[in-house]
Write a protein that holds these residues in place. Structure first.
Motif, PDB file in Angstrom:
ATOM      1  N   TRP B  75       0.842  -1.241  -0.060  1.00  0.00           N
ATOM      2  CA  TRP B  75      -0.637  -0.164  -0.095  1.00  0.00           C
ATOM      3  C   TRP B  75       0.805   1.267   0.261  1.00  0.00           C
ATOM      4  CZ3 TRP B  75      -5.144  -0.530   2.978  1.00  0.00           C
ATOM      5  CH2 TRP B  75      -5.965  -1.231   2.961  1.00  0.00           C
ATOM      6  N   SER B  76       2.440   1.138   0.556  1.00  0.00           N
ATOM      7  CA  SER B  76       2.812   2.204   0.416  1.00  0.00           C
ATOM      8  C   SER B  76       3.171   2.757  -0.803  1.00  0.00           C
ATOM      9  CB  SER B  76       4.163   2.308   1.902  1.00  0.00           C
ATOM     10  OG  SER B  76       3.765   1.321   2.719  1.00  0.00           O
ATOM     11  N   PHE B  81      -0.730   5.771   1.684  1.00  0.00           N
ATOM     12  CA  PHE B  81      -0.722   6.156   2.911  1.00  0.00           C
ATOM     13  C   PHE B  81      -1.026   7.725   2.526  1.00  0.00           C
ATOM     14  CE2 PHE B  81       0.078   2.292   4.074  1.00  0.00           C
ATOM     15  CZ  PHE B  81      -1.024   1.704   4.881  1.00  0.00           C
ATOM     16  N   ARG B  82       0.330   8.414   1.857  1.00  0.00           N
ATOM     17  CA  ARG B  82       0.854   9.772   1.981  1.00  0.00           C
ATOM     18  C   ARG B  82      -0.728  10.648   1.435  1.00  0.00           C
ATOM     19  NH1 ARG B  82       1.731  10.679  -3.638  1.00  0.00           N
ATOM     20  NH2 ARG B  82       2.421   9.112  -4.257  1.00  0.00           N
ATOM     21  N   HIS B  83      -1.519   9.656   0.384  1.00  0.00           N
ATOM     22  CA  HIS B  83      -3.346  10.394   0.344  1.00  0.00           C
ATOM     23  C   HIS B  83      -4.082   9.993   1.478  1.00  0.00           C
ATOM     24  CE1 HIS B  83      -2.064  11.442  -4.356  1.00  0.00           C
ATOM     25  NE2 HIS B  83      -1.690  10.577  -4.268  1.00  0.00           N
ATOM     26  N   ALA B  84      -4.009   9.014   1.568  1.00  0.00           N
ATOM     27  CA  ALA B  84      -4.975   8.744   3.162  1.00  0.00           C
ATOM     28  C   ALA B  84      -4.358   9.928   4.400  1.00  0.00           C
ATOM     29  CB  ALA B  84      -4.532   7.649   3.601  1.00  0.00           C
ATOM     30  N   PRO B  93       2.277   8.001  13.076  1.00  0.00           N
ATOM     31  CA  PRO B  93       2.130   8.176  11.699  1.00  0.00           C
ATOM     32  C   PRO B  93       2.343   7.328  10.753  1.00  0.00           C
ATOM     33  CG  PRO B  93       4.480   8.337  13.523  1.00  0.00           C
ATOM     34  CD  PRO B  93       3.157   8.586  14.365  1.00  0.00           C
ATOM     35  N   ALA B  94       1.474   7.963   9.610  1.00  0.00           N
ATOM     36  CA  ALA B  94       1.048   6.849   8.399  1.00  0.00           C
ATOM     37  C   ALA B  94       2.328   6.079   7.975  1.00  0.00           C
ATOM     38  CB  ALA B  94       0.944   7.988   7.477  1.00  0.00           C
ATOM     39  N   PRO B  95       2.417   4.872   7.585  1.00  0.00           N
ATOM     40  CA  PRO B  95       3.613   3.805   6.857  1.00  0.00           C
ATOM     41  C   PRO B  95       4.557   4.428   5.863  1.00  0.00           C
ATOM     42  CG  PRO B  95       1.982   3.092   7.287  1.00  0.00           C
ATOM     43  CD  PRO B  95       1.162   3.838   7.859  1.00  0.00           C
TER      44      PRO B  95
END
Lengths: 205, 312
Positions: B75-76, B81-84, B93-95
């Motif tokens: 997913w990374s 995660f950058r958008h989520a 912190p998001a992965p």
């Protein structure tokens, strides 16, 4: 008569973004077409404009509609106005008489171009592999007459057969032939064009 | 107290309906936790639809990321995660993406807000699509051109009709059980106004007695109707349709409470599904299979229950 040569790749980079080599999206198509129309309007009168696709990597349907279809639609509308006002009076009244030759057209452009021409019932003169031909919605007898006229360069209607006059007038209304010296010439048939540049590379190379 | 939406372990287009069904019971302004802890795999549609889900909420929802390392890693790499993290609260912190080798991600999840985004997407995809579509899927050069055109038109629908931004992602994978071939999938999802409201914005366009999301999809997807009266409009979806048909692909479009699909021989989805749980905006998926191997029979229809997308 004024001849223009417009490189779409240059217009795209000059009007939209210096990094682009793809003609995609309607706003892009509108910007490019507006630039072409501006150049034609400046010249006025009868113009033959060569629209060069050689440096265009990709053309999508929306952009093809905004550029190819709308340029031809407006030209054909002008032709209808000129026919109504009769040609000489139309010239004096300043009705533009714009013809187009689409150059550097190849497989990567044809799907979009053919689709939008079909949608509007239009046809264009395109140089494909260095040879001028009709692309789009064309009846068999129209294509045959245009091909014959192209071979002859310019001719009277009689040279194409007894029933050719209405056919040529129809092609003139579609901006695919033009009246010259009392006869007719196929648009693009007498243009002397330099060799086509290589294909677009852009970021897709 | 937050409502909890459990994301199925295998999040593809049909599975996202389970998420939407749970969402239907939750008011738009309610606090929400999207629980993706047990997810093992998600298609581009699943990932971009999760972003649209957050976009549709009036209160910023919370998100529990997958627990499996390989899922988080994948997913990374997709950029999820950058958008989520702009849409969800992660609590921690998001992965972050780690460097990876060859990836099946042809185009990372990319936000689509304006025409320049479409240029960027088309430019990026061309760098990789020629090689991957030709060498891995056996598609000819004309198909790769049409693929880029379809991608461009699908993204433009967001810019021109959604009324807000959306996301696009492109990926290849092997669809073993149903098709036995690799596929390339484009997913474009937004939580904007959807097809029905877009068409309704043209008050001059006549509508019959029946007017709902299903009819709006039929008009737009099958009859090239657009909210614009210009005859040249509506060609984008027509172009996508002809591309999908020619290359034996599948097109599905969900909007509101309906979903319409162009279904190829190798699939058995219904052409039109109505009375679905409501979900705003439009969610588009285009699936193009690899060229069929010579002398290989097409897998039998009806294998849907056992079918699963298998990620390489």
């Amino acid at each position: 008569m004024i001849h223009h040569h417009i490189d779409l790749g240059s217009v795209l980079r000059g009007t939209v973004c210096a990094l682009y080599s793809n003609l995609v999206t309607r706003p892009t198509g509108v910007a490019v077409r507006t630039e072409i129309e501006r150049a034609i309007a400046e010249a006025g009168g009868r113009t033959v404009t060569v629209i060069d696709f050689s440096q265009v990597t990709l053309l999508d349907f929306s952009c093809a509609d905004e550029i190819v279809a709308k340029l031809m639609l407006r030209s054909v509308e002008d032709a209808a106005r000129a026919i109504e006002a009769r040609a000489q009076e139309a010239r004096e009244a300043g009705v533009p008489e714009g013809y187009f030759v689409f150059r550097g057209v190849c497989d990567r452009h044809l799907d979009a171009i053919e689709a939008v021409l079909e949608r509007h019932g239009l046809a264009i003169v395109a140089q494909v592999d260095g040879r001028a031909q009709l692309v789009g919605e064309v009846a068999a007898e129209e294509r045959a007459a245009w091909d014959r006229l192209c071979e002859l360069g310019a001719a009277d209607a009689e040279a194409l057969g007894a029933d050719a006059a209405p056919l040529l007038e129809r092609l003139a209304a579609r901006r695919l032939v033009m009246p010259v010296d009392g006869g007719w010439a196929a648009v693009g048939a007498r243009l002397e064009l330099p060799p086509e540049p290589g294909p677009a590379r852009g970021r897709a190379a | 107290m937050s409502a909890v939406l459990t994301v199925p372990p295998w999040l593809d287009e049909p599975a996202f309906e389970q998420v939407v069904a749970q969402l239907a019971a939750v008011p738009p302004d309610a606090r929400l936790l999207v629980d993706a802890r047990h997810v093992r795999w998600a298609s581009p549609y699943g990932l971009t639809a999760l972003l649209a889900l957050a976009q549709s909420r009036e209160v910023r929802p919370a998100f529990a990321a997958p627990e499996a390392d390989d899922t988080v890693s994948y997913w990374s790499r997709t950029g999820f995660f950058r958008h989520a993290e702009q849409l969800y609260d992660f609590g921690r912190p998001a992965p972050r993406a780690r460097p990876a080798g060859e990836s099946s991600v042809l185009l990372e999840i990319t936000a689509i807000r304006q025409a320049s985004d479409v240029h960027d997407v088309v430019g990026q995809i061309q760098e990789r699509s020629q090689t991957i579509l030709r060498d891995q899927l056996g598609l000819d050069s004309r198909a790769t051109i049409r693929f880029s055109m379809a991608l461009s038109e699908a993204c433009q629908n967001v810019v021109e009709h959604a009324g807000r931004g959306g996301w696009v992602a492109v990926q290849t994978y092997t669809w073993k059980k149903r098709l036995g071939r690799r596929v390339v999938v484009i997913a474009v999802c937004d939580a904007g106004i959807g097809f029905r409201r877009s068409l309704e914005s043209n008050h001059q366009r006549p509508r019959g007695d029946r007017w709902d999301d299903g009819m709006a999809l039929e008009q737009a997807v099958l009859r090239n109707v657009s909210r614009f009266t210009d005859k040249g409009r509506g060609q984008g979806l027509a172009g996508i349709r002809s591309f999908v048909t020619k290359w034996e692909g599948k097109l599905s479009v969900r909007s509101g409470t309906a979903r319409i699909a162009l279904v190829p021989e190798w699939d058995d989805d219904p052409a039109l599904a109505e009375s679905l749980p409501p979900f705003p905006g439009a969610q588009v998926q285009i699936t193009i299979p690899a060229a069929a191997p010579q002398a290989t029979a097409t897998p039998a229809r009806g294998a849907a229950a056992a079918s699963r997308l298998e990620l390489l």
